[in-house]
Design a protein around this motif. Structure first.
Motif, PDB file in Angstrom:
ATOM      1  N   GLU A 183      45.053  35.849  36.257  1.00  0.00           N
ATOM      2  CA  GLU A 183      44.127  35.526  37.338  1.00  0.00           C
ATOM      3  C   GLU A 183      44.510  36.150  38.684  1.00  0.00           C
ATOM      4  O   GLU A 183      43.638  36.541  39.430  1.00  0.00           O
ATOM      5  CB  GLU A 183      43.959  34.023  37.474  1.00  0.00           C
ATOM      6  CG  GLU A 183      43.068  33.438  36.403  1.00  0.00           C
ATOM      7  CD  GLU A 183      42.254  32.264  36.910  1.00  0.00           C
ATOM      8  OE1 GLU A 183      42.602  31.730  37.960  1.00  0.00           O
ATOM      9  OE2 GLU A 183      41.278  31.909  36.248  1.00  0.00           O
ATOM     10  N   PRO A 184      45.812  36.240  39.039  1.00  0.00           N
ATOM     11  CA  PRO A 184      46.129  36.898  40.312  1.00  0.00           C
ATOM     12  C   PRO A 184      45.651  38.337  40.371  1.00  0.00           C
ATOM     13  O   PRO A 184      45.513  38.914  41.439  1.00  0.00           O
ATOM     14  CB  PRO A 184      47.658  36.806  40.367  1.00  0.00           C
ATOM     15  CG  PRO A 184      48.000  35.648  39.510  1.00  0.00           C
ATOM     16  CD  PRO A 184      46.986  35.669  38.395  1.00  0.00           C
ATOM     17  N   GLN A 185      45.399  38.978  39.186  1.00  0.00           N
ATOM     18  CA  GLN A 185      44.955  40.362  39.158  1.00  0.00           C
ATOM     19  C   GLN A 185      43.443  40.499  39.373  1.00  0.00           C
ATOM     20  O   GLN A 185      42.943  41.610  39.475  1.00  0.00           O
ATOM     21  CB  GLN A 185      45.349  40.994  37.818  1.00  0.00           C
ATOM     22  CG  GLN A 185      46.841  40.988  37.568  1.00  0.00           C
ATOM     23  CD  GLN A 185      47.199  41.537  36.204  1.00  0.00           C
ATOM     24  OE1 GLN A 185      46.382  42.173  35.541  1.00  0.00           O
ATOM     25  NE2 GLN A 185      48.431  41.310  35.766  1.00  0.00           N
ATOM     26  N   LEU A 186      42.733  39.395  39.426  1.00  0.00           N
ATOM     27  CA  LEU A 186      41.302  39.465  39.707  1.00  0.00           C
ATOM     28  C   LEU A 186      41.098  39.947  41.141  1.00  0.00           C
ATOM     29  O   LEU A 186      41.965  39.767  42.004  1.00  0.00           O
ATOM     30  CB  LEU A 186      40.656  38.086  39.517  1.00  0.00           C
ATOM     31  CG  LEU A 186      40.641  37.532  38.097  1.00  0.00           C
ATOM     32  CD1 LEU A 186      39.990  36.154  38.075  1.00  0.00           C
ATOM     33  CD2 LEU A 186      39.909  38.464  37.160  1.00  0.00           C
TER      34      LEU A 186
ATOM     35  N   TYR B 290      45.680  35.355  46.495  1.00  0.00           N
ATOM     36  CA  TYR B 290      45.709  34.366  45.417  1.00  0.00           C
ATOM     37  C   TYR B 290      46.838  33.399  45.705  1.00  0.00           C
ATOM     38  O   TYR B 290      48.006  33.791  45.771  1.00  0.00           O
ATOM     39  CB  TYR B 290      45.906  35.055  44.073  1.00  0.00           C
ATOM     40  CG  TYR B 290      45.985  34.090  42.909  1.00  0.00           C
ATOM     41  CD1 TYR B 290      44.842  33.487  42.396  1.00  0.00           C
ATOM     42  CD2 TYR B 290      47.214  33.776  42.322  1.00  0.00           C
ATOM     43  CE1 TYR B 290      44.908  32.608  41.327  1.00  0.00           C
ATOM     44  CE2 TYR B 290      47.288  32.903  41.248  1.00  0.00           C
ATOM     45  CZ  TYR B 290      46.140  32.316  40.762  1.00  0.00           C
ATOM     46  OH  TYR B 290      46.206  31.440  39.699  1.00  0.00           O
ATOM     47  N   ARG B 291      46.466  32.118  45.911  1.00  0.00           N
ATOM     48  CA  ARG B 291      47.488  31.131  46.246  1.00  0.00           C
ATOM     49  C   ARG B 291      47.076  29.767  45.692  1.00  0.00           C
ATOM     50  O   ARG B 291      45.925  29.362  45.820  1.00  0.00           O
ATOM     51  CB  ARG B 291      47.680  31.040  47.764  1.00  0.00           C
ATOM     52  CG  ARG B 291      48.723  30.019  48.209  1.00  0.00           C
ATOM     53  CD  ARG B 291      48.819  29.949  49.711  1.00  0.00           C
ATOM     54  NE  ARG B 291      49.253  31.221  50.302  1.00  0.00           N
ATOM     55  CZ  ARG B 291      49.394  31.414  51.610  1.00  0.00           C
ATOM     56  NH1 ARG B 291      49.094  30.447  52.464  1.00  0.00           N
ATOM     57  NH2 ARG B 291      49.792  32.595  52.062  1.00  0.00           N
TER      58      ARG B 291
ATOM     59  N   HIS C 250      41.340  31.811  44.640  1.00  0.00           N
ATOM     60  CA  HIS C 250      41.108  33.190  45.063  1.00  0.00           C
ATOM     61  C   HIS C 250      40.322  33.189  46.380  1.00  0.00           C
ATOM     62  O   HIS C 250      39.393  32.421  46.551  1.00  0.00           O
ATOM     63  CB  HIS C 250      40.297  33.939  44.009  1.00  0.00           C
ATOM     64  CG  HIS C 250      40.932  33.951  42.657  1.00  0.00           C
ATOM     65  ND1 HIS C 250      40.719  32.968  41.729  1.00  0.00           N
ATOM     66  CD2 HIS C 250      41.789  34.853  42.074  1.00  0.00           C
ATOM     67  CE1 HIS C 250      41.396  33.242  40.633  1.00  0.00           C
ATOM     68  NE2 HIS C 250      42.054  34.373  40.816  1.00  0.00           N
ATOM     69  N   SER C 251      40.737  34.071  47.252  1.00  0.00           N
ATOM     70  CA  SER C 251      40.023  34.279  48.508  1.00  0.00           C
ATOM     71  C   SER C 251      39.227  35.575  48.412  1.00  0.00           C
ATOM     72  O   SER C 251      39.799  36.624  48.139  1.00  0.00           O
ATOM     73  CB  SER C 251      40.997  34.332  49.677  1.00  0.00           C
ATOM     74  OG  SER C 251      40.318  34.515  50.905  1.00  0.00           O
ATOM     75  N   ILE C 252      37.882  35.484  48.613  1.00  0.00           N
ATOM     76  CA  ILE C 252      37.031  36.662  48.470  1.00  0.00           C
ATOM     77  C   ILE C 252      36.050  36.736  49.642  1.00  0.00           C
ATOM     78  O   ILE C 252      35.822  35.748  50.351  1.00  0.00           O
ATOM     79  CB  ILE C 252      36.234  36.633  47.154  1.00  0.00           C
ATOM     80  CG1 ILE C 252      35.238  35.454  47.147  1.00  0.00           C
ATOM     81  CG2 ILE C 252      37.166  36.566  45.949  1.00  0.00           C
ATOM     82  CD1 ILE C 252      34.256  35.465  45.988  1.00  0.00           C
TER      83      ILE C 252
END
Length: 369
Positions: free
Chosen positions: A351-354, A359-360, A364-366
């Motif tokens: 998931e961090p690779q999305l 990512y924390r 996810h921050s987008i």
């Protein structure tokens, strides 16, 4: 003695005269968006209907047949009390909000949702006037709510207001000229249903907002903007499928999250899917987007203890490097099995690779433009 006569059974009937909808809301002048604003801002309005004169102000709705005011069964209808911010009326029209526990300003905000619903159903000669034609209403509501106006919505409850939906994507469209960010209902022309429900502890958080305006008026035209949203991002695939019956062919969107099927159709009972995808603008398929892993979603409203609907915002990736997305629609999950199935999909190690800014703590921050 002859046979006793048995009284015929009786039935109680309630007859509603829906003249208010036909005489007011369906009147030609009130199908125009600019007229909705003028009707709302005027302290009082006298309508010359086909059958009678009708009075409308912030204290009372009345007509020649109801000179002392509409009876309760009419005044509770969403079409009535258009100009009222009465707490009791708002509670009845918004589906039974428990206002003693919820601030009155939230009730007024929900009332503004009803106002927007009336406005969204109306037409504009020039579609780019959509935000300008409701700027007067926005300024008035801004004073009442003491809140920040954000591209047709309100900052304090923005996580809930993002959950608007297009009722029929087959008749909706986005304008050729930019008018608003994709996360705003103002970016779409069509029959739009605003979100009126309060979201307790929303699973998404709007961390930051930026809007560019064409003038100094923050309720007017917009030239650009974005949201920075924090939530759980999931790879999503949408596949158009058809369920064939002897009576009709039912087309629906089959949905998967992280490669796991979440569309429990229950076709043995009904062709109606238990998770409904509502696109902002319809398209035939997502084959290209799916092959390039461009579709994603975030749970935006989880099911609560009273078994409410789960909402997922649907996004299309614009820039992987900048973690930028556009909203393309919303999904509603009704069935308890389907909702639990969605919640049970664990966060994977990848998931961090999305695509995300950060990512924390599993979030996810987008950016959404």
């Amino acid at each position: 003695m002859g046979n006793a006569i048995t009284p015929a059974s009786t039935m109680s009937l309630v007859i509603l005269d829906l003249f208010w909808s036909s005489e007011i809301n369906s009147a030609l002048v009130n199908t125009r968006a600019w007229a909705v604003q003028e009707r709302f801002l005027a302290p009082r309005v006298l309508h010359f209907g086909r059958r009678q004169l009708i009075w409308e102000c912030r204290e009372k709705d009345a007509a020649e047949m109801y000179p002392k005011g509409l009876p309760p069964n009419l005044s509770r209808l969403p079409d009535a009390r258009f100009k009222s911010f009465d707490q009791t009326i708002l509670m009845e029209q918004t589906g039974g909000f428990n206002f003693p526990k919820i601030p009155m300003k939230l009730g007024i905000c929900c009332g503004s949702g009803l106002l927007r619903r009336n406005y969204m159903r109306c037409g504009l000669t020039f579609p780019n006037d959509k935000l300008i034609a409701c700027s007067g209403m926005a300024k008035m509501m801004k004073q009442i709510l003491n809140d920040e106006y954000v591209a047709g919505m309100w900052r304090k409850y923005l996580e809930a207001e993002l959950l608007w939906a297009v009722l029929s994507s087959g008749t909706s469209s986005r304008p050729a000229e930019y008018r608003a960010p994709s996360w705003s209902w103002a970016s779409v022309d069509g029959d739009i249903h605003p979100q009126r429900r309060w979201v307790r502890n929303p699973p998404i958080i709007v961390k930051d907002i930026h809007l560019d305006y064409k003038t100094d008026d923050v309720t007017g035209e917009i030239s650009g903007g974005w949201l920075r949203v924090l939530g759980v991002l999931k790879r999503t695939k949408l596949t158009r499928k058809t369920w064939i019956t002897r009576r009709r062919d039912v087309r629906y969107w089959h949905m998967s999250l992280e490669g796991i099927d979440v569309t429990d159709l229950g076709l043995e009972d009904s062709p109606d899917p238990k998770i409904h995808v509502s696109l902002d603008v319809d398209q035939e398929d997502f084959e290209q987007e799916s092959s390039q892993d461009l579709l994603f979603s975030m749970c935006a409203k989880p099911p609560s203890e009273n078994k409410t609907i789960m909402y997922l915002l649907l996004f299309k990736l614009v820039s992987r490097e900048k973690a930028t997305f556009r909203r393309i629609g919303i999904a509603h999950a009704f069935d308890e099995t389907v909702k639990n199935h969605i919640l049970s999909i664990e966060r994977g190690v990848e998931e961090p690779q999305l695509p995300c800014i950060e990512y924390r703590d599993g979030l996810h921050s987008i950016y959404v433009i």
